[in-house]
Design a protein around this motif. Structure first.
Motif, short mmCIF file in Angstrom:
data_model
loop_
_atom_site.label_atom_id
_atom_site.label_comp_id
_atom_site.label_asym_id
_atom_site.label_seq_id
_atom_site.Cartn_x
_atom_site.Cartn_y
_atom_site.Cartn_z
N LYS A 94 0.85 -1.18 0.00
CA LYS A 94 0.00 0.00 0.00
C LYS A 94 0.89 1.25 0.00
O LYS A 94 2.03 1.20 0.48
CB LYS A 94 -0.93 -0.01 1.21
CG LYS A 94 -2.01 -1.09 1.13
CD LYS A 94 -2.98 -0.98 2.30
CE LYS A 94 -4.09 -2.02 2.18
NZ LYS A 94 -5.05 -1.93 3.29
N PRO A 95 0.39 2.36 -0.53
CA PRO A 95 1.24 3.55 -0.66
C PRO A 95 1.92 3.99 0.64
O PRO A 95 3.11 4.35 0.63
CB PRO A 95 0.27 4.61 -1.16
CG PRO A 95 -0.75 3.84 -1.94
CD PRO A 95 -0.92 2.55 -1.17
N GLY A 96 1.22 3.94 1.75
CA GLY A 96 1.82 4.37 3.01
C GLY A 96 2.98 3.48 3.44
O GLY A 96 4.02 3.97 3.92
N THR A 97 2.81 2.17 3.25
CA THR A 97 3.89 1.23 3.60
C THR A 97 5.04 1.35 2.62
O THR A 97 6.22 1.29 3.01
CB THR A 97 3.35 -0.21 3.63
OG1 THR A 97 2.17 -0.26 4.41
CG2 THR A 97 4.37 -1.16 4.22
N TRP A 98 4.71 1.54 1.35
CA TRP A 98 5.76 1.69 0.34
C TRP A 98 6.62 2.92 0.62
O TRP A 98 7.84 2.90 0.41
CB TRP A 98 5.14 1.80 -1.05
CG TRP A 98 6.17 1.96 -2.12
CD1 TRP A 98 6.50 3.10 -2.80
CD2 TRP A 98 7.04 0.95 -2.61
NE1 TRP A 98 7.52 2.86 -3.69
CE2 TRP A 98 7.86 1.54 -3.60
CE3 TRP A 98 7.20 -0.41 -2.33
CZ2 TRP A 98 8.83 0.83 -4.29
CZ3 TRP A 98 8.17 -1.13 -3.01
CH2 TRP A 98 8.98 -0.52 -3.98
N ALA A 99 6.01 3.97 1.12
CA ALA A 99 6.77 5.19 1.42
C ALA A 99 7.86 4.92 2.45
O ALA A 99 8.91 5.58 2.44
CB ALA A 99 5.83 6.28 1.93
N THR A 100 7.64 3.93 3.32
CA THR A 100 8.63 3.59 4.34
C THR A 100 9.70 2.65 3.80
O THR A 100 10.90 2.83 4.08
CB THR A 100 7.95 2.93 5.55
OG1 THR A 100 7.00 3.83 6.11
CG2 THR A 100 8.96 2.54 6.61
N TRP A 101 9.33 1.65 3.04
CA TRP A 101 10.24 0.57 2.67
C TRP A 101 10.74 0.60 1.23
O TRP A 101 11.73 -0.04 0.89
CB TRP A 101 9.58 -0.79 2.94
CG TRP A 101 9.20 -0.96 4.36
CD1 TRP A 101 7.96 -0.83 4.91
CD2 TRP A 101 10.08 -1.25 5.45
NE1 TRP A 101 7.99 -1.03 6.27
CE2 TRP A 101 9.29 -1.29 6.63
CE3 TRP A 101 11.45 -1.47 5.56
CZ2 TRP A 101 9.83 -1.55 7.88
CZ3 TRP A 101 11.99 -1.74 6.80
CH2 TRP A 101 11.18 -1.77 7.95
N GLY A 102 10.05 1.34 0.35
CA GLY A 102 10.42 1.34 -1.05
C GLY A 102 11.64 2.19 -1.37
O GLY A 102 11.79 3.31 -0.85
N ARG A 103 12.52 1.67 -2.23
CA ARG A 103 13.69 2.40 -2.71
C ARG A 103 13.92 2.07 -4.18
O ARG A 103 13.38 1.08 -4.70
CB ARG A 103 14.95 2.01 -1.90
CG ARG A 103 14.86 2.31 -0.42
CD ARG A 103 16.09 1.80 0.30
NE ARG A 103 15.91 1.80 1.75
CZ ARG A 103 16.72 1.19 2.61
NH1 ARG A 103 17.77 0.51 2.15
NH2 ARG A 103 16.49 1.24 3.91
N ASP A 104 14.75 2.84 -4.83
CA ASP A 104 15.09 2.58 -6.23
C ASP A 104 16.25 1.58 -6.29
O ASP A 104 17.38 1.91 -6.67
CB ASP A 104 15.47 3.89 -6.92
CG ASP A 104 15.76 3.70 -8.41
OD1 ASP A 104 15.38 2.66 -8.96
OD2 ASP A 104 16.41 4.60 -8.98
N ASP A 105 15.96 0.35 -5.91
CA ASP A 105 17.01 -0.67 -5.84
C ASP A 105 17.52 -1.10 -7.20
O ASP A 105 18.66 -1.56 -7.32
CB ASP A 105 16.51 -1.89 -5.06
CG ASP A 105 16.34 -1.61 -3.58
OD1 ASP A 105 17.36 -1.52 -2.88
OD2 ASP A 105 15.20 -1.46 -3.13
N ASP A 106 16.69 -0.99 -8.22
CA ASP A 106 17.15 -1.40 -9.56
C ASP A 106 17.75 -0.24 -10.34
O ASP A 106 18.12 -0.38 -11.51
CB ASP A 106 16.01 -2.04 -10.35
CG ASP A 106 14.84 -1.08 -10.60
OD1 ASP A 106 14.94 0.12 -10.23
OD2 ASP A 106 13.82 -1.53 -11.14
N HIS A 107 17.85 0.92 -9.69
CA HIS A 107 18.49 2.12 -10.29
C HIS A 107 17.86 2.50 -11.63
O HIS A 107 18.56 2.89 -12.57
CB HIS A 107 20.00 1.89 -10.46
CG HIS A 107 20.69 1.52 -9.19
ND1 HIS A 107 20.81 2.37 -8.10
CD2 HIS A 107 21.28 0.36 -8.79
CE1 HIS A 107 21.45 1.78 -7.13
NE2 HIS A 107 21.75 0.55 -7.50
#
Length: 341
Positions: A94-107
Motif C-alpha cells: 500500500k502507498p503508506g507502507t511503500w513510502a517507508t520501505w520502497g527504494r530505487d534498488d534497480d536504479h
C-alpha cells in the motif's frame, strides 16, 4: 561430484589419521557451497533479487524460498496487480507502507512497487524487520509465521493476539506460504537432499523445521513444543527462555525426523546408546546419519543429522534456531562418532 570429492577427502584423512582433521577437511570440501543459496520454480526476473533480498537480512528465518512463497501468495509473480484495497505490485504494498520501505534498488530512476527489483528488496526489508520483532516479542510461535501474519494484518494485530490473529484471511495466508516453502526451494538449506530411503527422508523431515527456535526440553514426535529450564539448560543471559519458547532441542528434532519409521529414544545420550551398534566411519557417512558430541566426562551433549559435504542440520542452543551448519562449527575434540539408525 561434490559428494564424491567429500568422500574421497574423508577416506584420505582417515588413512592419515585424526577424526578432528577429517571433520575439518570435510567442512573445507563444502566451503564453496556454504554461501550458496537457491530458489526454485520462480520467474527468472525474480531469481537474483530474491537471493539478494534474503542475503541482506541476517535473520536465519529469511530465505529466498520464504520470499518466493510469499510473492506467489500475494500476486502469483504478476507485476501489474492492484488490489481493491489499493495494494500495488508483486509484493502488494500500500502507498503508506511503500513510502517507508520502497527504494530505487534497480536504479531505474524511480522507486516503484511495480518493478520487480524494487518490490522484492522492499519486501525483504519489511520481512526482515518483522522477523526481528517476532523474535523479540517472546510470542511462542515460529517467527516466520508471526512475520508473515504481521505483513498481512499488521504487527499490532499479531501483538494483540499474541500470535497469528484469528482472521480467516491471515490464517490462510500464513498456512499457504509455509506450505509452499518446499516448492520454492525448501526452508533454507544450502545442501540439496537427494535420494530416497530412511536417512534422506529423515533429513528432509528435519529440514522442514529450519528456522524454528531452539527450546531446551522442547519437541516430540508430534512437533515442536514448549520446553523447560533446569540446572543444565534453557537459560540465556540469566533468563529462562525455554518455558516460553515453542521449539526443539537437538535430540527431539532427531527423534521427530526419524519418527515413525524408526522410533528413537528422547535424549541424545540414549540415541547414541540405541544406535551405537551401527557405527559409521567418516568415509562412509550418508545423508541422515547421526553425529554425536560429548564432554570430557563422556556425557553425550549434542546430536545432529548429516547432510553431506561436511554439512549437518541440528537444533544447536538456547537463543538459536534449527539450522544447517558446518560440522567444523562444533569442537572437533568433542566428536564422539557417527551412527546409522
Amino acid at each position: 561430484m561434490k559428494k564424491a570429492l567429500a568422500a574421497g577427502v574423508s577416506l584420505l584423512v582417515l588413512l592419515l589419521g585424526g577424526v578432528g582433521t577429517a571433520l575439518a577437511l570435510l567442512a573445507t570440501a563444502g566451503a564453496a557451497e556454504a554461501d550458496h543459496v537457491s530458489v526454485n520454480d520462480v520467474p527468472e526476473a525474480y531469481r537474483s533479487w530474491l537471493v539478494r533480498a534474503a542475503s541482506g537480512c541476517h535473520d536465519p528465518g529469511m530465505t529466498p524460498a520464504l520470499l518466493a512463497a510469499q510473492l506467489f501468495e500475494e500476486s502469483g509473480f504478476r507485476t501489474d496487480v492492484r488490489s481493491p484495497a489499493g495494494a500495488e505490485g508483486p509484493a502488494q504494498f500500500k502507498p503508506g507502507t511503500w513510502a517507508t520501505w520502497g527504494r530505487d534498488d534497480d536504479h531505474s530512476g524511480s522507486a516503484s512497487p511495480y518493478e520487480v527489483g524494487d518490490a522484492v528488496m522492499a519486501q525483504g526489508r519489511l520481512m526482515c524487520s518483522l522477523l526481528g520483532q517476532a523474535r523479540a516479542s517472546g510470542i511462542a510461535d515460529d517467527p516466520r509465521r508471526l512475520a508473515l501474519a504481521g505483513y498481512n494484518a499488521g504487527w499490532a494485530a499479531v501483538e494483540g493476539s499474541r500470535g497469528v490473529p484469528p482472521f480467516g484471511e491471515t490464517q490462510r495466508y500464513v498456512a499457504d506460504i509455509m506450505g509452499n516453502l518446499g516448492r520454492f526451494g525448501g526452508p533454507g538449506l544450502t545442501w540439496e537432499i537427494t535420494g530416497g530411503g530412511t536417512g534422506p527422508d529423515a533429513a528432509r523431515r528435519a529440514a522442514t523445521q529450519v528456522g524454528v527456535p531452539y527450546s531446551y526440553g522442547g519437541g516430540s514426535p508430534a512437533g515442536p513444543s514448549l520446553g523447560h529450564c533446569d540446572g543444565e539448560g534453557g537459560f540465556r543471559a540469566g533468563q529462562c527462555l525455554a518455558d516460553a519458547t515453542v521449539g526443539w532441542d537437538c535430540s527431539a528434532l532427531v527423534q521427530y525426523a526419524y519418527w515413525p519409521i524408526r522410533q528413537l529414544p528422547r535424549t541424545a545420550a540414549d540415541q547414541y546408546s540405541a544406535t551405537a551398534d551401527h557405527p559409521v566411519a567418516q568415509a562412509d557417512l550418508r545423508t541422515g546419519d547421526l553425529l554425536f558430541w560429548r564432554h570430557s566426562d563422556g556425557h553425550i551433549y549434542h546430536v545432529a543429522l548429516y547432510l553431506g559435504d561436511g554439512r549437518m542440520i541440528s537444533a544447536p542452543k538456547t537463543g538459536d534456531v534449527v539450522k544447517e551448519t558446518s560440522i567444523a562449527d562444533m569442537p572437533a575434540a568433542d566428536f564422539a562418532g557417527a551412527t546409522r539408525p
